[in-house]
Every structure is written in structure tokens, then in C-alpha cells.
Scaffold this motif. Structure first.
Motif, PDB file in Angstrom:
ATOM      1  N   ILE A 151      38.529  37.682  64.631  1.00 28.28           N
ATOM      2  CA  ILE A 151      37.358  38.286  65.275  1.00 28.28           C
ATOM      3  C   ILE A 151      37.261  37.733  66.699  1.00 28.28           C
ATOM      4  CG2 ILE A 151      34.871  38.688  65.121  1.00 28.28           C
ATOM      5  CD1 ILE A 151      35.103  38.002  62.132  1.00 28.28           C
ATOM      6  N   SER A 152      37.738  38.497  67.662  1.00 25.89           N
ATOM      7  CA  SER A 152      37.824  38.002  69.035  1.00 25.89           C
ATOM      8  C   SER A 152      37.150  38.914  70.054  1.00 25.89           C
ATOM      9  CB  SER A 152      39.295  37.813  69.427  1.00 25.89           C
ATOM     10  OG  SER A 152      40.002  39.034  69.322  1.00 25.89           O
ATOM     11  N   ASN A 153      36.533  40.018  69.590  1.00 21.71           N
ATOM     12  CA  ASN A 153      35.831  40.908  70.509  1.00 21.71           C
ATOM     13  C   ASN A 153      34.755  41.671  69.735  1.00 21.71           C
ATOM     14  OD1 ASN A 153      37.030  43.453  69.410  1.00 21.71           O
ATOM     15  ND2 ASN A 153      38.927  42.558  70.228  1.00 21.71           N
ATOM     16  N   PHE A 154      33.955  42.439  70.456  1.00 19.83           N
ATOM     17  CA  PHE A 154      32.812  43.121  69.848  1.00 19.83           C
ATOM     18  C   PHE A 154      33.241  44.126  68.781  1.00 19.83           C
ATOM     19  CE2 PHE A 154      29.221  46.313  70.202  1.00 19.83           C
ATOM     20  CZ  PHE A 154      28.291  45.531  69.544  1.00 19.83           C
ATOM     21  N   ASN A 155      34.316  44.848  69.015  1.00 24.17           N
ATOM     22  CA  ASN A 155      34.787  45.812  68.022  1.00 24.17           C
ATOM     23  C   ASN A 155      35.095  45.142  66.692  1.00 24.17           C
ATOM     24  OD1 ASN A 155      34.634  48.005  69.773  1.00 24.17           O
ATOM     25  ND2 ASN A 155      36.717  47.713  70.519  1.00 24.17           N
ATOM     26  N   GLU A 156      35.771  43.998  66.753  1.00 25.38           N
ATOM     27  CA  GLU A 156      36.173  43.298  65.529  1.00 25.38           C
ATOM     28  C   GLU A 156      34.998  42.651  64.799  1.00 25.38           C
ATOM     29  OE1 GLU A 156      40.741  42.280  66.969  1.00 25.38           O
ATOM     30  OE2 GLU A 156      39.201  40.722  67.091  1.00 25.38           O
ATOM     31  N   CYS A 157      33.824  42.623  65.441  1.00 28.39           N
ATOM     32  CA  CYS A 157      32.637  42.090  64.781  1.00 28.39           C
ATOM     33  C   CYS A 157      32.164  42.978  63.641  1.00 28.39           C
ATOM     34  CB  CYS A 157      31.501  41.911  65.788  1.00 28.39           C
ATOM     35  SG  CYS A 157      31.717  40.520  66.910  1.00 28.39           S
ATOM     36  N   GLY A 158      32.749  44.170  63.510  1.00 29.24           N
ATOM     37  CA  GLY A 158      32.440  44.994  62.363  1.00 29.24           C
ATOM     38  C   GLY A 158      32.829  44.336  61.058  1.00 29.24           C
ATOM     39  N   ALA A 159      33.750  43.379  61.130  1.00 32.23           N
ATOM     40  CA  ALA A 159      34.243  42.716  59.924  1.00 32.23           C
ATOM     41  C   ALA A 159      33.165  41.874  59.249  1.00 32.23           C
ATOM     42  CB  ALA A 159      35.445  41.838  60.274  1.00 32.23           C
ATOM     43  N   THR A 160      32.529  41.008  59.994  1.00 34.91           N
ATOM     44  CA  THR A 160      31.560  40.091  59.402  1.00 34.91           C
ATOM     45  C   THR A 160      30.828  39.334  60.500  1.00 34.91           C
ATOM     46  OG1 THR A 160      31.274  38.248  57.849  1.00 34.91           O
ATOM     47  CG2 THR A 160      33.234  38.189  59.215  1.00 34.91           C
ATOM     48  N   THR A 251      22.542  46.315  62.284  1.00 32.41           N
ATOM     49  CA  THR A 251      22.430  45.324  63.352  1.00 32.41           C
ATOM     50  C   THR A 251      23.412  45.635  64.470  1.00 32.41           C
ATOM     51  OG1 THR A 251      21.764  43.617  61.766  1.00 32.41           O
ATOM     52  CG2 THR A 251      22.565  42.862  63.900  1.00 32.41           C
ATOM     53  N   LEU A 252      24.655  45.926  64.108  1.00 32.38           N
ATOM     54  CA  LEU A 252      25.662  46.288  65.097  1.00 32.38           C
ATOM     55  C   LEU A 252      25.239  47.519  65.891  1.00 32.38           C
ATOM     56  CD1 LEU A 252      28.803  45.783  62.863  1.00 32.38           C
ATOM     57  CD2 LEU A 252      28.455  44.611  65.034  1.00 32.38           C
ATOM     58  N   ARG A 253      24.745  48.520  65.200  1.00 31.14           N
ATOM     59  CA  ARG A 253      24.346  49.770  65.861  1.00 31.14           C
ATOM     60  C   ARG A 253      23.212  49.520  66.861  1.00 31.14           C
ATOM     61  NH1 ARG A 253      22.022  54.473  62.156  1.00 31.14           N
ATOM     62  NH2 ARG A 253      20.312  52.962  62.090  1.00 31.14           N
ATOM     63  N   ALA A 254      22.287  48.617  66.518  1.00 31.66           N
ATOM     64  CA  ALA A 254      21.169  48.312  67.408  1.00 31.66           C
ATOM     65  C   ALA A 254      21.637  47.691  68.716  1.00 31.66           C
ATOM     66  CB  ALA A 254      20.190  47.368  66.700  1.00 31.66           C
ATOM     67  N   ILE A 255      22.818  47.063  68.688  1.00 34.96           N
ATOM     68  CA  ILE A 255      23.361  46.436  69.894  1.00 34.96           C
ATOM     69  C   ILE A 255      24.359  47.370  70.585  1.00 34.96           C
ATOM     70  CG2 ILE A 255      24.664  44.401  70.721  1.00 34.96           C
ATOM     71  CD1 ILE A 255      23.391  42.766  68.602  1.00 34.96           C
ATOM     72  N   GLY A 256      24.556  48.567  70.040  1.00 32.09           N
ATOM     73  CA  GLY A 256      25.390  49.551  70.704  1.00 32.09           C
ATOM     74  C   GLY A 256      26.813  49.635  70.197  1.00 32.09           C
ATOM     75  N   PHE A 261      32.139  55.243  61.356  1.00 28.84           N
ATOM     76  CA  PHE A 261      33.587  55.353  61.190  1.00 28.84           C
ATOM     77  C   PHE A 261      34.312  54.224  61.919  1.00 28.84           C
ATOM     78  CE2 PHE A 261      31.871  59.680  60.837  1.00 28.84           C
ATOM     79  CZ  PHE A 261      32.288  59.974  59.544  1.00 28.84           C
ATOM     80  N   LYS A 262      33.797  53.866  63.085  1.00 30.49           N
ATOM     81  CA  LYS A 262      34.358  52.727  63.826  1.00 30.49           C
ATOM     82  C   LYS A 262      34.139  51.439  63.027  1.00 30.49           C
ATOM     83  CE  LYS A 262      33.709  50.082  68.102  1.00 30.49           C
ATOM     84  NZ  LYS A 262      32.977  50.007  69.392  1.00 30.49           N
ATOM     85  N   TYR A 266      37.299  48.948  61.568  1.00 37.32           N
ATOM     86  CA  TYR A 266      37.539  47.532  61.849  1.00 37.32           C
ATOM     87  C   TYR A 266      37.317  46.663  60.624  1.00 37.32           C
ATOM     88  CZ  TYR A 266      38.371  48.377  66.753  1.00 37.32           C
ATOM     89  OH  TYR A 266      38.930  48.793  67.939  1.00 37.32           O
ATOM     90  N   LYS A 267      36.448  47.109  59.718  1.00 41.12           N
ATOM     91  CA  LYS A 267      36.258  46.389  58.459  1.00 41.12           C
ATOM     92  C   LYS A 267      37.561  46.415  57.654  1.00 41.12           C
ATOM     93  CE  LYS A 267      32.918  44.641  55.728  1.00 41.12           C
ATOM     94  NZ  LYS A 267      31.948  43.609  56.148  1.00 41.12           N
ATOM     95  N   ILE A 268      38.175  47.582  57.564  1.00 41.56           N
ATOM     96  CA  ILE A 268      39.433  47.730  56.825  1.00 41.56           C
ATOM     97  C   ILE A 268      40.549  46.970  57.520  1.00 41.56           C
ATOM     98  CG2 ILE A 268      41.199  49.395  56.135  1.00 41.56           C
ATOM     99  CD1 ILE A 268      38.870  51.423  55.768  1.00 41.56           C
ATOM    100  N   GLN A 269      40.585  47.055  58.838  1.00 35.35           N
ATOM    101  CA  GLN A 269      41.619  46.348  59.603  1.00 35.35           C
ATOM    102  C   GLN A 269      41.556  44.845  59.357  1.00 35.35           C
ATOM    103  OE1 GLN A 269      42.442  47.448  63.841  1.00 35.35           O
ATOM    104  NE2 GLN A 269      41.805  45.350  64.262  1.00 35.35           N
TER     105      GLN A 269
END
Length: 283
Positions: A151-160, A251-256, A261-262, A266-269
């Protein structure tokens, strides 16, 4: 008042552990700090214990204002009511390694020298212990089955949401980029981490564990055992896990963050990368 380094302690009925915690702060090898405490309406003797310390130590301050009745808003209020260059979140039931602040501040200053004015979070692993400080696991991340290196960027924060507040320090620039209002936040530490990633800031891990992360029946969050990742557990607790994922996405959606689907991508990745790591470890 501007204090260079502030420790933010939110308390509620923590009298059983407060002496050990505050004593571990006073024993820090780094001593240029102020401890700000706000109590959230304790009905034990937490306030009496806090007052013992405020009378003896000028750098321990009890802030008295309305209660919020939850840890999240208690910590958010402490952030807003203090003005510092650097901040440490502090849980009432933990014990800090004497060099925690020293190592964190060294890394933070290194980051700021290389990247002036950048929002930054510094964090480490935790030692998971029971109520009497007996060892459960020497690694919170291993115990909970979390892989922060993925988890090194905002996109990858979808994981946890992966950094417990008691494991982090952050600078004033990080405070400034915290998304407001906080109404969609699940927890203060998750909200801060996501905000810093969203702003393109730096989230840097220090090797080692510098907090004894105490587990007991009163934990607000606590360390979840990696056994909760097993298929039988997930089947048995499907609704709970689904609810947790929905809250995390909200929470993620509230921050943009973007579409569901995104989030799923990233959760699956993240899970695929974990499986690949485990295969390599078995070879």
C-alpha cells in the motif's frame, strides 16, 4: 500556543493503565514534547490520575471542554485544539518503547529535509501484548495479516486501512491536508492516512516495533488475528466483513476515491499480491 511536538492522548475510563502509559512517555529518550489530554467523561478515577501528573509536570496539560463520547471525535478535537509542528497519537492503554519518539523524529526530519513542506506520516510495527503485557506477537502486521508494503499510494488504499493511530506520528503539513468535515470518518487514524495519501504525501515505515499494543476487552479497535482471513471465518462472519468493507469504501469515497469498481479492483489486486508472496515464502 505552538509546541514543536505534541502527544495527543484521548482518555475514557483508562485508570487501570494510565500510570504505565504516562510513565513510559516521561521515560522517553526524546524529551522535547507536550502531552495534551482530553478526557471523554470518565466515571472512574482517570481524572485524578491525570491531575497527579499535571501538578508535577508542566508539559502535561489537561484540556477541559465538552465530551464527544467516542474515541474518534475525541482525537479529532485534540488535533483541532492544538498547534504543533509534529504530532503523536497516544492510546491510554499502551506502553511506549523509550526510543520511540527519538527514532520517529529522526525519520520525520530526514523526510522534511529531502521534501520540504510535504505532508508526512511516520509509522512502525507494534508488539501485541495481553492485559499484563505478556507477548502475543512481536509483529502486529504479521498477527493481523496486513502487508503495508503493498500500500504505497491512494489507489492502493482500497485494500485496507493499515496504520493504527498509536503507531504513527505526523507533521503539521499532514494536519493541514486532512479532509474536513470529519463526518464520514470511521476512525481518526484511517482518515488521516487516506488524506495524506490523497494529497500525494509520504507515508514512511520505520523498522522495528516501538509500542506494546495492549489487547483487552475494552479495546475500541484492537488487533484482529490473521485467522480472521480464513475462508471458514469469512463464511461464518460474512455480514460483519461485508459491513466493514462498505464502511471502508464509504470513507474512501468521501475523500474522493472513485467508483466501487476501482475499489474492488485494488482490493483484489492486494489479495493476489499476498497470495504470490505466500507462494514464494513456501518455496
Amino acid at each position: 500556543m505552538n509546541d514543536k511536538t505534541s502527544i495527543l492522548l484521548a482518555t475514557y475510563n483508562g485508570s487501570r493503565y494510565l500510570h504505565q502509559l504516562i510513565d513510559s512517555l516521561l521515560e522517553q529518550s526524546f524529551q522535547d514534547w507536550v502531552l495534551y489530554i482530553h478526557d471523554d467523561g470518565s466515571n472512574d478515577n482517570s481524572i485524578d490520575i491525570i491531575n497527579e501528573y499535571t501538578k508535577k509536570h508542566e508539559n502535561i496539560i489537561l484540556l477541559e471542554y465538552e465530551s464527544h463520547h467516542n474515541a474518534k471525535d475525541n482525537f479529532f478535537s485534540l488535533i483541532e485544539k492544538t498547534d504543533s509542528d509534529y504530532y503523536f497519537f497516544c492510546d491510554q492503554d499502551d506502553v511506549w518503547h523509550r526510543d520511540k519518539m527519538q527514532f520517529y523524529m529522526q525519520r520525520m526530519r530526514q523526510i522534511e529535509e529531502e521534501h520540504p513542506n510535504i505532508p508526512a506520516i511516520v509509522y512502525s510495527d507494534l508488539t501485541v501484548v495481553d492485559e499484563e503485557l505478556h507477548l502475543i506477537s512481536d509483529s502486529f502486521f504479521s498477527f493481523a495479516g496486513i502487508f503495508p508494503e503493498f500500500i504505497s499510494n491512494f489507489n492502493e488504499c482500497g485494500a485496507t486501512a493499515f496504520i493504527p493511530g498509536c503507531a504513527m506520528a505526523f507533521n503539521k503539513a499532514a494536519k493541514k491536508v486532512m479532509v474536513r468535515p470529519y463526518s464520514e470518518a470511521q476512525m481518526h487514524d484511517e482518515w488521516l492516512t487516506l488524506s495524506v495519501f490523497k494529497a500525494g504525501g509520504i507515508v514512511s515505515r520505520i523498522d522495528g516495533s516501538y509500542v506494546f499494543y495492549r489487547q483487552h476487552p475494552g479495546n475500541v479497535v484492537g488487533a484482529k488475528d490473521k485467522n480472521s482471513l480464513s475462508i471458514p471465518f469469512r463464511i461464518a462472519h460474512f455480514r460483519m466483513i461485508l459491513k466493514s468493507n462498505i464502511k471502508h469504501y464509504q470513507t474512501l469515497r468521501a475523500i474522493g476515491y472513485g467508483s466501487v469498481f476501482k475499489y474492488l479492483r485494488y482490493k483484489i489486486q492486494y489479495k493476489i499480491r499476498i497470495k504470490k508472496r505466500k507462494r514464494k515464502e513456501k518455496i
